[in-house]
Design a protein around this motif. Structure first.
Motif, PDB file in Angstrom:
ATOM      1  N   GLY A   1      26.019  35.110  39.099  1.00 40.84           N
ATOM      2  CA  GLY A   1      25.532  36.396  39.560  1.00 40.84           C
ATOM      3  C   GLY A   1      25.776  37.460  38.521  1.00 40.84           C
ATOM      4  O   GLY A   1      25.379  37.337  37.362  1.00 40.84           O
ATOM      5  N   LYS A   2      26.465  38.523  38.909  1.00 39.31           N
ATOM      6  CA  LYS A   2      26.777  39.603  37.953  1.00 39.31           C
ATOM      7  C   LYS A   2      27.981  39.258  37.075  1.00 39.31           C
ATOM      8  O   LYS A   2      28.291  39.991  36.133  1.00 39.31           O
ATOM      9  N   SER A   3      28.682  38.179  37.406  1.00 36.85           N
ATOM     10  CA  SER A   3      29.874  37.826  36.634  1.00 36.85           C
ATOM     11  C   SER A   3      29.479  37.032  35.394  1.00 36.85           C
ATOM     12  O   SER A   3      28.777  36.015  35.488  1.00 36.85           O
ATOM     13  N   PRO A   4      29.924  37.454  34.227  1.00 37.00           N
ATOM     14  CA  PRO A   4      29.582  36.740  32.990  1.00 37.00           C
ATOM     15  C   PRO A   4      30.408  35.464  32.854  1.00 37.00           C
ATOM     16  O   PRO A   4      31.398  35.256  33.570  1.00 37.00           O
ATOM     17  N   ASP A   5      29.991  34.608  31.941  1.00 35.61           N
ATOM     18  CA  ASP A   5      30.793  33.428  31.632  1.00 35.61           C
ATOM     19  C   ASP A   5      32.019  33.851  30.828  1.00 35.61           C
ATOM     20  O   ASP A   5      31.928  34.635  29.879  1.00 35.61           O
ATOM     21  N   PHE A   6      33.152  33.303  31.197  1.00 32.12           N
ATOM     22  CA  PHE A   6      34.384  33.564  30.434  1.00 32.12           C
ATOM     23  C   PHE A   6      35.404  32.492  30.809  1.00 32.12           C
ATOM     24  O   PHE A   6      35.332  31.869  31.867  1.00 32.12           O
ATOM     25  N   CYS A   7      36.326  32.285  29.945  1.00 29.10           N
ATOM     26  CA  CYS A   7      37.441  31.348  30.148  1.00 29.10           C
ATOM     27  C   CYS A   7      36.960  29.949  30.550  1.00 29.10           C
ATOM     28  O   CYS A   7      37.523  29.320  31.460  1.00 29.10           O
ATOM     29  N   ARG A   8      35.930  29.454  29.882  1.00 29.98           N
ATOM     30  CA  ARG A   8      35.458  28.087  30.086  1.00 29.98           C
ATOM     31  C   ARG A   8      35.878  27.250  28.887  1.00 29.98           C
ATOM     32  O   ARG A   8      35.312  27.364  27.803  1.00 29.98           O
ATOM     33  N   ALA A   9      36.915  26.454  29.058  1.00 29.39           N
ATOM     34  CA  ALA A   9      37.418  25.583  27.992  1.00 29.39           C
ATOM     35  C   ALA A   9      37.742  26.378  26.732  1.00 29.39           C
ATOM     36  O   ALA A   9      37.435  25.961  25.601  1.00 29.39           O
ATOM     37  N   THR A  10      38.370  27.525  26.934  1.00 21.98           N
ATOM     38  CA  THR A  10      38.778  28.360  25.804  1.00 21.98           C
ATOM     39  C   THR A  10      40.079  29.080  26.155  1.00 21.98           C
ATOM     40  O   THR A  10      40.495  29.115  27.318  1.00 21.98           O
ATOM     41  N   ALA A  11      40.711  29.633  25.136  1.00 20.76           N
ATOM     42  CA  ALA A  11      42.014  30.286  25.338  1.00 20.76           C
ATOM     43  C   ALA A  11      41.857  31.586  26.127  1.00 20.76           C
ATOM     44  O   ALA A  11      40.982  32.396  25.833  1.00 20.76           O
ATOM     45  N   CYS A  12      42.740  31.757  27.164  1.00 18.56           N
ATOM     46  CA  CYS A  12      42.730  32.962  28.007  1.00 18.56           C
ATOM     47  C   CYS A  12      44.157  33.342  28.381  1.00 18.56           C
ATOM     48  O   CYS A  12      45.101  32.569  28.167  1.00 18.56           O
ATOM     49  N   ARG A  13      44.298  34.510  28.952  1.00 17.10           N
ATOM     50  CA  ARG A  13      45.606  34.996  29.404  1.00 17.10           C
ATOM     51  C   ARG A  13      45.791  34.648  30.880  1.00 17.10           C
ATOM     52  O   ARG A  13      44.884  34.827  31.694  1.00 17.10           O
ATOM     53  N   LEU A  14      47.023  34.211  31.240  1.00 16.30           N
ATOM     54  CA  LEU A  14      47.305  33.792  32.617  1.00 16.30           C
ATOM     55  C   LEU A  14      48.507  34.555  33.173  1.00 16.30           C
ATOM     56  O   LEU A  14      49.435  34.896  32.433  1.00 16.30           O
ATOM     57  N   THR A  15      48.505  34.815  34.478  1.00 15.85           N
ATOM     58  CA  THR A  15      49.683  35.362  35.164  1.00 15.85           C
ATOM     59  C   THR A  15      49.880  34.609  36.477  1.00 15.85           C
ATOM     60  O   THR A  15      48.929  34.034  37.031  1.00 15.85           O
ATOM     61  N   ALA A  16      51.116  34.607  36.998  1.00 14.65           N
ATOM     62  CA  ALA A  16      51.438  33.992  38.287  1.00 14.65           C
ATOM     63  C   ALA A  16      52.514  34.821  38.963  1.00 14.65           C
ATOM     64  O   ALA A  16      53.550  35.127  38.346  1.00 14.65           O
ATOM     65  N   ASN A  17      52.287  35.208  40.214  1.00 16.50           N
ATOM     66  CA  ASN A  17      53.241  36.024  40.970  1.00 16.50           C
ATOM     67  C   ASN A  17      53.152  35.665  42.451  1.00 16.50           C
ATOM     68  O   ASN A  17      52.273  34.906  42.878  1.00 16.50           O
ATOM     69  N   ALA A  18      54.058  36.237  43.236  1.00 19.84           N
ATOM     70  CA  ALA A  18      54.051  35.994  44.681  1.00 19.84           C
ATOM     71  C   ALA A  18      54.612  37.206  45.402  1.00 19.84           C
ATOM     72  O   ALA A  18      55.499  37.895  44.887  1.00 19.84           O
ATOM     73  N   GLU A  19      54.083  37.456  46.588  1.00 19.63           N
ATOM     74  CA  GLU A  19      54.580  38.513  47.474  1.00 19.63           C
ATOM     75  C   GLU A  19      54.346  38.059  48.909  1.00 19.63           C
ATOM     76  O   GLU A  19      53.230  37.729  49.291  1.00 19.63           O
ATOM     77  N   GLY A  20      55.431  38.051  49.695  1.00 18.92           N
ATOM     78  CA  GLY A  20      55.304  37.552  51.065  1.00 18.92           C
ATOM     79  C   GLY A  20      54.834  36.108  51.066  1.00 18.92           C
ATOM     80  O   GLY A  20      55.319  35.278  50.289  1.00 18.92           O
ATOM     81  N   ARG A  21      53.874  35.775  51.910  1.00 20.09           N
ATOM     82  CA  ARG A  21      53.370  34.403  51.987  1.00 20.09           C
ATOM     83  C   ARG A  21      52.157  34.185  51.092  1.00 20.09           C
ATOM     84  O   ARG A  21      51.412  33.218  51.261  1.00 20.09           O
ATOM     85  N   TYR A  22      51.984  35.074  50.122  1.00 17.29           N
ATOM     86  CA  TYR A  22      50.854  35.007  49.202  1.00 17.29           C
ATOM     87  C   TYR A  22      51.335  34.769  47.769  1.00 17.29           C
ATOM     88  O   TYR A  22      52.232  35.465  47.289  1.00 17.29           O
ATOM     89  N   ALA A  23      50.734  33.790  47.084  1.00 20.75           N
ATOM     90  CA  ALA A  23      50.923  33.612  45.647  1.00 20.75           C
ATOM     91  C   ALA A  23      49.600  33.986  44.991  1.00 20.75           C
ATOM     92  O   ALA A  23      48.534  33.612  45.486  1.00 20.75           O
TER      93      ALA A  23
END
Length: 283
Positions: free
Chosen positions: A210-232
């Motif tokens: 749709g309106k979202s472009p292609d990105f992060c397909r088999a290429t280097a990207c930045r990642l984060t991981a966090n959690a709050e309450g019962r949500y990660a």
């Protein structure tokens, strides 16, 4: 004629004083008797003085004891009759009452039994153009699904499944040539979400189309991981056109952190709404 044996310490014999011809010296005897009387009176007078001193000491002690705690008599006088003859009214006293503790929003988003509001992409990501730290982003796509592994890459799907993931809601945001997808995984309780965050590997899959472009397909990207309450919640951020992110990049890094912060705020807002509703409900 002798009246007794001599004193063993060499003093005069016992008995009355002797005059010439071994006859009693009645004058000396009278003087001795008078001297003994004077000593007896002095002893009696001295004893009286000591007794009087003892009584005075007792009285003084009683006076000192009654003067301890100078506030005591004042308090008693305050409780007595007033000038009009009526007892003084006692000041009212009230037991301290602590105000009710405010409800903690985190309590409501840490357990599915309390977190019962509708949960959809529209309720979790309602803003089309959110702003974080003065930087505006545009939302280009959203999705939701109960197959948690299907929307992940690497080992993240297994981690989510092992900890009881119920669904994953995703949204993609774009700003200045950088795209970020955030995926919010929903669990039954906080402990499961914390374990998923701590053991996370791989990443959330970028939501494109749709309106979202292609990105992060088999290429280097930045990642984060966090959690709050019962949500990660996890982000993957990279350049549109699938351009790789370099090690010294700051734009993708900043965008990933911004959208992670936004997801945290949305989850906490959910908890605040639940706490406010509970506080307003009559008990």
């Amino acid at each position: 004629m002798s009246f007794g044996q001599g004193d063993p310490q060499g003093q005069r014999p016992w008995g009355p004083p002797q005059g010439p011809g071994n006859t009693p010296d009645w004058a000396a005897l009278a003087d001795d008797t008078a001297a003994r009387g004077r000593r007896r009176r002095l002893l009696l007078i001295g004893g009286g003085v000591l007794a009087a001193a003892g009584v005075a000491a007792i009285v003084a002690t009683a006076i000192v004891a009654s003067d301890k705690g100078g506030d005591g008599p004042k308090k008693q006088a305050a409780a007595g009759p007033t000038a009009s003859g009526t007892p003084a009214a006692a000041e009212p006293t009230f037991a301290p009452v602590a105000p009710p503790s405010p409800l903690d929003p985190r309590d409501f988003i840490s357990d599915k039994g309390k977190d019962t509001a509708p949960l959809t992409p529209a309720t979790l990501f309602p803003e089309a153009k959110p702003s974080v730290a003065g930087r505006a982003y545009e939302r280009t796509a959203t999705s939701s699904g109960t197959d948690c592994a299907e929307v992940t890459q690497g080992g993240l799907g297994s981690v989510l499944a092992e900890n009881g993931c119920r669904q994953v809601l995703r949204a993609t945001y774009v700003r200045d040539g950088v795209a970020v997808t955030v995926g919010v995984a929903v669990f039954d309780n906080k402990a499961a979400a914390d374990r998923a965050k701590d053991r996370s590997t791989g990443n959330i899959a970028a939501l494109t189309g749709g309106k979202s472009p292609d990105f992060c397909r088999a290429t280097a990207c930045r990642l984060t991981a966090n959690a709050e309450g019962r949500y990660a919640y996890f982000t993957v951020a990279g350049y549109t056109g699938n351009k790789p992110v370099t090690s010294d990049d700051t734009k993708a890094l900043t965008a990933g952190r911004d959208i992670s912060t936004y997801a945290f705020g949305r989850v906490l807002t959910r908890g605040r709404a639940a706490a406010a509703a509970a506080a307003a409900t009559p008990r």
